[in-house]
Design a protein around this motif. Structure first.
Motif, PDB file in Angstrom:
ATOM      1  N   ALA A 183      33.132  23.446  89.557  1.00 36.48           N
ATOM      2  CA  ALA A 183      33.407  23.662  90.834  1.00 36.48           C
ATOM      3  C   ALA A 183      33.570  25.107  91.342  1.00 36.48           C
ATOM      4  CB  ALA A 183      34.672  22.864  91.438  1.00 36.48           C
ATOM      5  N   PRO A 184      32.959  25.727  92.376  1.00 37.64           N
ATOM      6  CA  PRO A 184      33.248  27.191  92.729  1.00 37.64           C
ATOM      7  C   PRO A 184      34.728  27.451  92.702  1.00 37.64           C
ATOM      8  CG  PRO A 184      32.273  26.037  94.436  1.00 37.64           C
ATOM      9  CD  PRO A 184      32.359  25.027  93.394  1.00 37.64           C
ATOM     10  N   TYR A 185      35.530  26.387  93.236  1.00 37.26           N
ATOM     11  CA  TYR A 185      37.063  26.746  93.650  1.00 37.26           C
ATOM     12  C   TYR A 185      38.040  26.727  92.752  1.00 37.26           C
ATOM     13  CZ  TYR A 185      34.103  25.135  97.742  1.00 37.26           C
ATOM     14  OH  TYR A 185      33.417  25.083  98.694  1.00 37.26           O
ATOM     15  N   ALA A 186      37.726  26.516  91.694  1.00 41.25           N
ATOM     16  CA  ALA A 186      38.550  26.442  90.458  1.00 41.25           C
ATOM     17  C   ALA A 186      39.322  27.823  89.965  1.00 41.25           C
ATOM     18  CB  ALA A 186      37.798  26.039  89.112  1.00 41.25           C
ATOM     19  N   ASP A 187      40.387  27.793  89.702  1.00 38.50           N
ATOM     20  CA  ASP A 187      41.380  28.975  89.292  1.00 38.50           C
ATOM     21  C   ASP A 187      40.934  29.267  87.934  1.00 38.50           C
ATOM     22  OD1 ASP A 187      43.006  29.035  91.763  1.00 38.50           O
ATOM     23  OD2 ASP A 187      44.428  27.690  90.875  1.00 38.50           O
ATOM     24  N   ASP A 188      40.845  30.679  87.565  1.00 39.67           N
ATOM     25  CA  ASP A 188      40.376  31.128  86.486  1.00 39.67           C
ATOM     26  C   ASP A 188      39.029  30.366  86.044  1.00 39.67           C
ATOM     27  OD1 ASP A 188      42.899  32.568  85.979  1.00 39.67           O
ATOM     28  OD2 ASP A 188      43.826  30.850  85.215  1.00 39.67           O
ATOM     29  N   LEU A 189      38.017  30.441  86.894  1.00 41.77           N
ATOM     30  CA  LEU A 189      36.874  29.971  86.737  1.00 41.77           C
ATOM     31  C   LEU A 189      36.144  30.503  85.721  1.00 41.77           C
ATOM     32  CD1 LEU A 189      34.672  27.843  87.463  1.00 41.77           C
ATOM     33  CD2 LEU A 189      33.973  29.297  89.383  1.00 41.77           C
ATOM     34  N   GLN A 190      36.167  31.930  85.381  1.00 41.33           N
ATOM     35  CA  GLN A 190      35.524  32.488  84.485  1.00 41.33           C
ATOM     36  C   GLN A 190      36.093  32.147  83.003  1.00 41.33           C
ATOM     37  OE1 GLN A 190      32.633  34.436  85.173  1.00 41.33           O
ATOM     38  NE2 GLN A 190      32.277  34.008  83.026  1.00 41.33           N
ATOM     39  N   THR A 191      37.189  31.995  82.955  1.00 39.78           N
ATOM     40  CA  THR A 191      38.070  31.495  81.813  1.00 39.78           C
ATOM     41  C   THR A 191      37.490  30.308  81.135  1.00 39.78           C
ATOM     42  OG1 THR A 191      39.822  32.976  82.370  1.00 39.78           O
ATOM     43  CG2 THR A 191      40.315  31.258  80.605  1.00 39.78           C
ATOM     44  N   TRP A 192      37.300  29.292  82.292  1.00 41.48           N
ATOM     45  CA  TRP A 192      36.940  27.986  81.872  1.00 41.48           C
ATOM     46  C   TRP A 192      35.478  28.049  81.296  1.00 41.48           C
ATOM     47  CZ3 TRP A 192      39.825  24.406  80.688  1.00 41.48           C
ATOM     48  CH2 TRP A 192      41.094  24.161  81.333  1.00 41.48           C
ATOM     49  N   ILE A 193      34.708  28.709  82.234  1.00 46.34           N
ATOM     50  CA  ILE A 193      33.173  28.795  81.791  1.00 46.34           C
ATOM     51  C   ILE A 193      33.194  29.596  80.336  1.00 46.34           C
ATOM     52  CG2 ILE A 193      31.009  30.152  82.366  1.00 46.34           C
ATOM     53  CD1 ILE A 193      31.555  29.042  85.169  1.00 46.34           C
ATOM     54  N   ASN A 194      33.922  30.607  80.042  1.00 47.45           N
ATOM     55  CA  ASN A 194      33.950  31.203  78.789  1.00 47.45           C
ATOM     56  C   ASN A 194      34.196  30.195  77.706  1.00 47.45           C
ATOM     57  OD1 ASN A 194      33.198  33.772  80.079  1.00 47.45           O
ATOM     58  ND2 ASN A 194      34.965  34.598  80.072  1.00 47.45           N
ATOM     59  N   ARG A 195      35.057  29.273  78.080  1.00 49.90           N
ATOM     60  CA  ARG A 195      35.708  28.330  77.190  1.00 49.90           C
ATOM     61  C   ARG A 195      34.625  27.481  76.808  1.00 49.90           C
ATOM     62  NH1 ARG A 195      41.091  25.025  77.266  1.00 49.90           N
ATOM     63  NH2 ARG A 195      40.859  23.684  75.328  1.00 49.90           N
ATOM     64  N   ALA A 196      33.758  27.107  77.871  1.00 49.19           N
ATOM     65  CA  ALA A 196      32.806  25.907  77.675  1.00 49.19           C
ATOM     66  C   ALA A 196      31.866  26.785  76.776  1.00 49.19           C
ATOM     67  CB  ALA A 196      32.461  25.360  78.842  1.00 49.19           C
ATOM     68  N   ARG A 197      31.248  27.778  77.294  1.00 51.00           N
ATOM     69  CA  ARG A 197      30.289  28.083  76.563  1.00 51.00           C
ATOM     70  C   ARG A 197      30.740  28.602  75.066  1.00 51.00           C
ATOM     71  NH1 ARG A 197      28.255  33.165  77.996  1.00 51.00           N
ATOM     72  NH2 ARG A 197      26.077  32.661  77.545  1.00 51.00           N
ATOM     73  N   ALA A 198      31.892  29.124  74.703  1.00 50.55           N
ATOM     74  CA  ALA A 198      32.089  29.218  73.350  1.00 50.55           C
ATOM     75  C   ALA A 198      32.143  28.171  72.568  1.00 50.55           C
ATOM     76  CB  ALA A 198      33.590  29.967  73.311  1.00 50.55           C
ATOM     77  N   ASP A 199      32.344  26.930  73.302  1.00 49.01           N
ATOM     78  CA  ASP A 199      32.257  25.556  72.621  1.00 49.01           C
ATOM     79  C   ASP A 199      30.801  25.262  72.449  1.00 49.01           C
ATOM     80  OD1 ASP A 199      34.365  23.795  71.556  1.00 49.01           O
ATOM     81  OD2 ASP A 199      33.495  22.518  72.378  1.00 49.01           O
ATOM     82  N   GLY A 200      29.972  25.914  72.961  1.00 48.43           N
ATOM     83  CA  GLY A 200      28.423  25.328  72.757  1.00 48.43           C
ATOM     84  C   GLY A 200      27.789  24.804  73.624  1.00 48.43           C
ATOM     85  N   HIS A 201      28.466  24.305  75.068  1.00 48.92           N
ATOM     86  CA  HIS A 201      27.768  24.096  75.976  1.00 48.92           C
ATOM     87  C   HIS A 201      27.339  24.916  76.995  1.00 48.92           C
ATOM     88  CE1 HIS A 201      30.365  20.159  75.525  1.00 48.92           C
ATOM     89  NE2 HIS A 201      31.301  21.071  75.154  1.00 48.92           N
TER      90      HIS A 201
END
Length: 401
Positions: A183-201
């Protein structure tokens, strides 16, 4: 009586002799202890072995020839004494510790945004096609070496970033091949996306779109609207796309009314295509109009074949996943979408665990997009904004909702 006495008395001499020998041994030990200069050491099960520092244990003495002094343990010692199995266990634990210390075995996704794939926007970086014609949906797609001729299923799980517990659970429990939508309204959105991508998603960004019961059912600020002007929808879209970086494309959040309005939808799809983003739609709206808007915009767009958790119970989700398997067997690919309900995450994770054994492959959403809507070879070498020749973007599965 005389016989009884004759039977007993012969035992006295050996008994007295034995006691004399024992007394002599005790006296001898005492004398040796006195000569050695102190009491003999004792060995006790309560001795504090574990508490000894390594340096103290390493300096223990081994008796050598007279005058040689203490002999330290040597690192060059080649002969080991161990119990069966102990060395193997120690080696295994050591290997695990080394693996943890050296980080994950698989490469971590490069940090986003990638150089050349963004421009400054009102809220952050905006995705763009780079000077060589490479699109963000290619640059940020996760590597997948699957075969195009194997029945392929892709799953998108959305609604992430707003709940810490649900987002963490989805990232950690779902296979890396499952695409995650934020969702675009998430706090710390870039941190979450970085974490997902680092996990392979690989990840998608959700775009709030107008439902039929808007504003009673409000997807949130900057919702894309049917009756808004093209300029206003463009402004809203620019704000949404600049919230984060690293996504391969977008997914709709709600949007049944906008999905039935070909004109506004075509304008939005055109803007997304101009930025090199893939469009994944869950089918909310009229599928024929969605497909027509995709063709008019010459966009890389596809529609999900099933919403797997429209009934969010494990049994119903299992049924929808089996339907996706049947569609993949029939058409080559199948795409499902769902929300990060605990039941969805757990059921998808369990289903995916045995998918390969049933003759299917689970793939990131970009892999299915590449099969359904391949990027034209000449577009990769074209200048920014030139998206290659005409492509058929109709969804191959028809109206399955």
């Amino acid at each position: 009586m005389a016989r009884l006495q004759s039977d007993r008395f012969p035992l006295k001499a050996p008994l007295i002799a034995g006691l004399g020998v024992a007394a002599a041994l005790i006296a001898g030990v005492a004398a040796l202890t006195w000569l050695a200069g102190g009491p003999a050491p004792t060995v006790s099960a309560s001795a504090d072995i574990n508490g000894q520092p390594a340096a103290v244990l390493a300096s223990a003495e081994i008796a050598g020839e007279p005058g040689d002094g203490p002999v330290p343990f040597s690192d060059a010692q080649t002969e080991e004494v161990s119990l069966p199995g102990v060395r193997d266990t120690a080696d295994a634990l050591s290997t695990q510790e080394s693996a943890r210390a050296s980080g994950p075995a698989e490469p971590i996704a490069p940090p986003a945004p990638l150089e050349g794939f963004y421009e400054n926007g009102p809220g952050g970086p905006l995705p763009i096609i780079n000077a060589s014609g490479v699109r963000p949906d290619q640059a940020y797609a996760m590597d997948f070496d699957g075969a195009a001729d194997v029945p392929t299923v892709s799953i998108i799980v959305g609604g992430l970033g707003l709940s810490e517990s649900l987002t963490t659970r989805a990232i950690e429990a779902l296979p890396a091949e499952v695409t995650l939508s934020f969702a675009p309204y998430a706090d710390d959105l870039q941190t979450w996306i970085n974490r997902a991508r680092a996990d392979g998603h690989e990840v998608l960004l959700e775009l709030p779109m107008e439902p039929f019961d808007y504003p009673n059912n409000d997807p949130g600020p900057h919702t894309l609207l049917v009756d808004a002007s093209a300029t206003e929808n463009s402004r809203r879209l620019t704000w949404l796309l600049s919230r984060t970086a690293g996504y391969v494309g977008v997914a709709n959040y709600l949007g049944a009314r906008l999905g039935a309005a070909e004109g506004p939808l075509t304008e939005i799809f055109t803007a997304l295509e101009d930025r090199g983003l893939s469009i994944f739609h869950d089918g909310a709206g009229r599928r024929a109009i969605l497909s027509q808007a995709g063709r008019q915009a010459d966009a890389r767009m596809t529609i999900a074949d099933r919403v797997v958790d429209s009934d969010p119970t494990p049994r119903a989700i299992d049924g929808r996943l089996l339907e996706l398997e049947a569609l993949a067997l029939q058409n080559g690919t199948a795409l499902g979408s769902g929300f990060a309900y605990p039941a969805t995450v757990d059921t998808v994770a369990a289903w995916a665990d045995g998918l390969e054994g049933r003759g299917y492959q689970l793939a990131p959403a970009s892999f299915v997009m590449g099969i359904r809507n391949p990027v034209e070879a000449d577009s990769q070498a074209s200048s920014q904004g030139d998206h290659g020749g005409e492509t058929d973007h109709a969804d191959p599965h028809g109206d399955t909702h």
